[in-house]
Scaffold this active site. Structure first.
Site, mmCIF file in Angstrom:
data_model
loop_
_atom_site.group_PDB
_atom_site.id
_atom_site.type_symbol
_atom_site.label_atom_id
_atom_site.label_comp_id
_atom_site.label_asym_id
_atom_site.label_seq_id
_atom_site.Cartn_x
_atom_site.Cartn_y
_atom_site.Cartn_z
ATOM 1 N N HIS A 267 2.536 -4.816 -5.133
ATOM 2 C CA HIS A 267 2.458 -4.298 -3.761
ATOM 3 C C HIS A 267 3.791 -3.658 -3.366
ATOM 4 O O HIS A 267 3.901 -2.445 -3.254
ATOM 5 C CB HIS A 267 2.071 -5.442 -2.823
ATOM 6 C CG HIS A 267 1.696 -5.029 -1.432
ATOM 7 N ND1 HIS A 267 1.711 -3.733 -0.996
ATOM 8 C CD2 HIS A 267 1.278 -5.770 -0.374
ATOM 9 C CE1 HIS A 267 1.328 -3.689 0.261
ATOM 10 N NE2 HIS A 267 1.063 -4.909 0.668
ATOM 11 N N HIS A 309 -1.260 7.438 -7.760
ATOM 12 C CA HIS A 309 -1.496 6.477 -6.681
ATOM 13 C C HIS A 309 -2.943 6.014 -6.728
ATOM 14 O O HIS A 309 -3.834 6.805 -6.998
ATOM 15 C CB HIS A 309 -1.180 7.103 -5.309
ATOM 16 C CG HIS A 309 -0.970 6.087 -4.232
ATOM 17 N ND1 HIS A 309 -2.025 5.500 -3.573
ATOM 18 C CD2 HIS A 309 0.160 5.540 -3.720
ATOM 19 C CE1 HIS A 309 -1.536 4.642 -2.683
ATOM 20 N NE2 HIS A 309 -0.221 4.631 -2.749
ATOM 21 N N ASP A 366 7.042 5.953 -3.429
ATOM 22 C CA ASP A 366 7.991 5.027 -4.037
ATOM 23 C C ASP A 366 9.004 5.724 -4.922
ATOM 24 O O ASP A 366 10.118 5.243 -5.096
ATOM 25 C CB ASP A 366 7.234 3.967 -4.845
ATOM 26 C CG ASP A 366 6.375 3.119 -3.941
ATOM 27 O OD1 ASP A 366 6.944 2.478 -3.057
ATOM 28 O OD2 ASP A 366 5.147 3.126 -4.095
HETATM 29 N N1 ACO Z 1 2.028 7.994 -16.071
HETATM 30 C C1 ACO Z 1 1.240 8.472 -17.063
HETATM 31 N N2 ACO Z 1 -0.096 8.547 -17.005
HETATM 32 C C2 ACO Z 1 -0.675 8.095 -15.881
HETATM 33 C C3 ACO Z 1 0.071 7.566 -14.801
HETATM 34 C C4 ACO Z 1 1.477 7.536 -14.921
HETATM 35 N N3 ACO Z 1 2.237 7.074 -13.922
HETATM 36 N N4 ACO Z 1 -0.768 7.204 -13.828
HETATM 37 C C5 ACO Z 1 -2.002 7.476 -14.263
HETATM 38 N N5 ACO Z 1 -1.957 8.007 -15.512
HETATM 39 C C6 ACO Z 1 -3.101 8.513 -16.293
HETATM 40 C C7 ACO Z 1 -3.916 7.408 -16.910
HETATM 41 O O1 ACO Z 1 -3.441 7.079 -18.211
HETATM 42 C C8 ACO Z 1 -5.278 8.020 -16.922
HETATM 43 O O2 ACO Z 1 -5.314 8.951 -17.974
HETATM 44 P P1 ACO Z 1 -6.712 9.242 -18.774
HETATM 45 O O3 ACO Z 1 -7.656 9.819 -17.775
HETATM 46 O O4 ACO Z 1 -6.328 10.185 -19.851
HETATM 47 O O5 ACO Z 1 -7.159 7.900 -19.282
HETATM 48 C C9 ACO Z 1 -5.338 8.841 -15.636
HETATM 49 O O6 ACO Z 1 -3.963 9.171 -15.367
HETATM 50 C C10 ACO Z 1 -5.917 8.080 -14.453
HETATM 51 O O7 ACO Z 1 -5.197 6.880 -14.327
HETATM 52 P P2 ACO Z 1 -5.798 5.552 -13.695
HETATM 53 O O8 ACO Z 1 -5.089 4.386 -14.290
HETATM 54 O O9 ACO Z 1 -7.282 5.546 -13.777
HETATM 55 O O10 ACO Z 1 -5.407 5.696 -12.192
HETATM 56 P P3 ACO Z 1 -5.368 4.524 -11.238
HETATM 57 O O11 ACO Z 1 -5.806 5.011 -9.938
HETATM 58 O O12 ACO Z 1 -6.077 3.347 -11.748
HETATM 59 O O13 ACO Z 1 -3.816 4.121 -11.220
HETATM 60 C C11 ACO Z 1 -1.622 3.797 -10.510
HETATM 61 C C12 ACO Z 1 -2.986 4.383 -10.178
HETATM 62 C C13 ACO Z 1 -1.766 2.291 -10.879
HETATM 63 C C14 ACO Z 1 -0.730 3.902 -9.292
HETATM 64 C C15 ACO Z 1 -1.046 4.576 -11.701
HETATM 65 O O14 ACO Z 1 -0.972 5.946 -11.372
HETATM 66 C C16 ACO Z 1 0.320 4.062 -12.135
HETATM 67 O O15 ACO Z 1 0.381 3.106 -12.903
HETATM 68 N N6 ACO Z 1 1.431 4.684 -11.629
HETATM 69 C C17 ACO Z 1 2.748 4.265 -11.924
HETATM 70 C C18 ACO Z 1 3.139 3.056 -11.095
HETATM 71 C C19 ACO Z 1 3.421 3.403 -9.648
HETATM 72 O O16 ACO Z 1 4.148 4.332 -9.326
HETATM 73 N N7 ACO Z 1 2.836 2.595 -8.770
HETATM 74 C C20 ACO Z 1 3.034 2.726 -7.330
HETATM 75 C C21 ACO Z 1 1.952 3.429 -6.661
HETATM 76 S S1 ACO Z 1 1.968 2.988 -4.995
HETATM 77 C C22 ACO Z 1 0.788 1.817 -4.867
HETATM 78 O O17 ACO Z 1 -0.227 1.883 -5.479
HETATM 79 C C23 ACO Z 1 1.056 0.666 -3.921
#
Ligand code: ACO
Length: 428
Positions: A267, A309, A366
């Site tokens: 979070h 996100h 962030d």
């Molecule tokens: N770097 C590289 N690839 C990524 C990233 C990333 N930061 N985020 C998503 N992807 C890719 C995934 O591998 C996936 O690829 P694919 O379609 O080839 O399999 C695609 O993008 C979709 O990703 P999902 O995991 O389905 O997206 P989801 O909505 O579940 O995840 C999340 C969102 C968890 C925020 C993710 O983007 C991430 O891990 N980001 C980095 C961590 C971060 O900055 N978190 C803070 C966000 S603020 C908040 O949520 C409170």
């Protein structure tokens, strides 16, 4: 409640349940399942509550697909560029922007409550020198209830209001005490001739031995961060505040529960993860190209922190607001510092890369907030405490709204029981 209904049929038994539809002013409508179990014998199953509206609320609206964030109808971009944090606090609490008299009155009220009882300072001095600020903050906010026995009647609107004002006013003081304790510096008293944000920077960085005066870019960056984190509808910590408060727990205990929830890395910890990633890249000497290649490699669990996100699938509107503020601050503080240079190059490389473009993975709030806090010399273990300080108004606005909602009742989810069925104790 609308006149629309949805009928659910159980094909096995042929039983049907007719369920009302609840409509909002904008966004998805919901099926009111309160009578579902009575009509059909079924509960709904929704771990994480991702498909469940736990309440109706008039405070904040988010459309993640379109990248929209509205507080009381006002777009976050407009609030971030035209408003002040205290004005946004007033808006969230009262539903309307203040006129100039209301604005002055509100600022005076908040300034009246910035000090904390001296015993609160002594209480905080009792923590180990390296206590985590979030441990100190959640414990101290809970402890505030013991100083206000006469004004924590949750059914009294005046008590609710003065508590809201006290919490907004005292959070900067308490957050700064966490930092000062860790640094071994004396606690600094609030200065009510300063703005809310300037006072916070003064509380953090002033020392008795010399004058302290933050730069305008630093004040603007901090003010923008506070505005952008003020509320985000029914996120985990806000839902925690509502759930804790639903039992009739006092407001300080309820907000302390929210702080504890925010402490979790899923979070409040994302900006810390961004800085750890940038520090790692610096230390290992990795290049931007190899870092991006790792992020794209499906056999490598590494992800670029600060990009993508869960809710915002187009762009994070808060990131758009803060990007310029972040660049201004870095320009003022010397944009050639290696870590800040790396962050800017990484941002540019990601924005130009097809993998990230196709998946709509943009820098999130962030990414920039971590860099801004680092540029302001705020240590990493204080990042989540900054978030808690900004979010206190959102928590308290939701807590207040809950206590005036005619449909409000204690939060008590159901479960699907998967344990053993009845059996006898040996020998019974
Ligand atoms: N770097 C590289 N690839 C990524 C990233 C990333 N930061 N985020 C998503 N992807 C890719 C995934 O591998 C996936 O690829 P694919 O379609 O080839 O399999 C695609 O993008 C979709 O990703 P999902 O995991 O389905 O997206 P989801 O909505 O579940 O995840 C999340 C969102 C968890 C925020 C993710 O983007 C991430 O891990 N980001 C980095 C961590 C971060 O900055 N978190 C803070 C966000 S603020 C908040 O949520 C409170």
């Amino acid at each position: 409640m609308s006149s629309k209904t949805v009928t659910v049929t159980d094909p096995a038994s042929g039983n049907t349940a007719e369920l009302p539809v609840v409509e909002g002013t904008v966004g998805n409508n919901a099926i009111d399942v309160r009578t579902l179990a009575k009509q059909s014998g079924y509960f709904t199953y929704d771990p994480g509550f991702a498909a469940t509206a736990s309440c109706s609320s008039a405070i904040t609206y988010i459309d993640g697909e379109q990248g929209i964030l509205l507080h009381r109808g006002y777009p976050i971009e407009q609030l971030a560029s035209k408003s002040s944090y205290l004005e946004v606090c007033y808006l969230l609490l009262n539903g309307e922007l203040p006129n100039s008299t209301e604005s002055d009155d509100f600022e005076n009220i908040i300034k009246n409550h910035t000090m904390v009882h001296e015993n609160i300072g002594r209480f905080m001095q009792g923590f180990r020198y390296d206590a985590h600020p979030m441990a100190m903050l959640s414990a101290t906010v809970a402890a505030l209830a013991s100083f206000y026995h006469d004004s924590i009647d949750i059914n009294d609107p005046e008590h609710r209001q003065i508590t809201a004002h006290r919490l907004i006013a005292k959070m900067p003081t308490l957050a700064s005490y966490c930092y000062k304790h860790y640094r071994g510096q004396p606690f600094v008293y609030p200065r009510n001739n300063l703005s809310y944000t300037e006072n916070f920077l003064h509380l953090m960085f002033a020392v008795p031995a010399e004058e302290y005066s933050p730069s305008p870019a630093a004040i603007r960056a901090m003010e923008t961060l506070l505005i952008l984190h003020a509320d985000h509808e029914q996120n985990a910590s806000t839902s925690t505040v509502r759930l804790a408060g639903s039992s009739g727990a006092n407001p300080f205990a309820s907000i302390a529960a929210g702080i504890a929830c925010l402490w979790g890395p899923a979070h409040g910890g994302a900006n810390e993860a961004v800085m750890n990633m940038l520090d790692d890249i610096m230390e290992t000497g990795e290049t931007i190209e190899s870092t991006i290649a790792r992020a794209k490699d499906k056999n490598d669990p590494f992800r670029l922190m600060g990009f993508g996100h869960r809710v915002y699938k187009n762009y994070d509107p808060r990131a758009t607001c803060i990007q310029g503020v972040c660049h201004d601050l870095l320009d003022e503080l010397g944009g050639d510092q290696p870590l800040f240079q790396l962050a800017r190059e990484l941002e540019e490389a990601v924005l130009a890369d097809d993998y990230f473009k196709e998946r709509k993975l943009f820098p999130n709030v962030d990414f920039y907030s971590g860099i801004i806090l680092r540029a302001l010399n705020i240590p990493m273990n204080m990042f989540t405490a900054m978030f808690a300080m900004a979010r206190t108004v959102g928590w308290i606005a939701h807590w207040q709204e809950m206590h005036t909602d005619p449909h409000f009742r204690i939060g008590r989810p159901q479960q699907i029981y998967t344990g053993p069925t009845r059996r006898d104790y040996p020998g019974a």
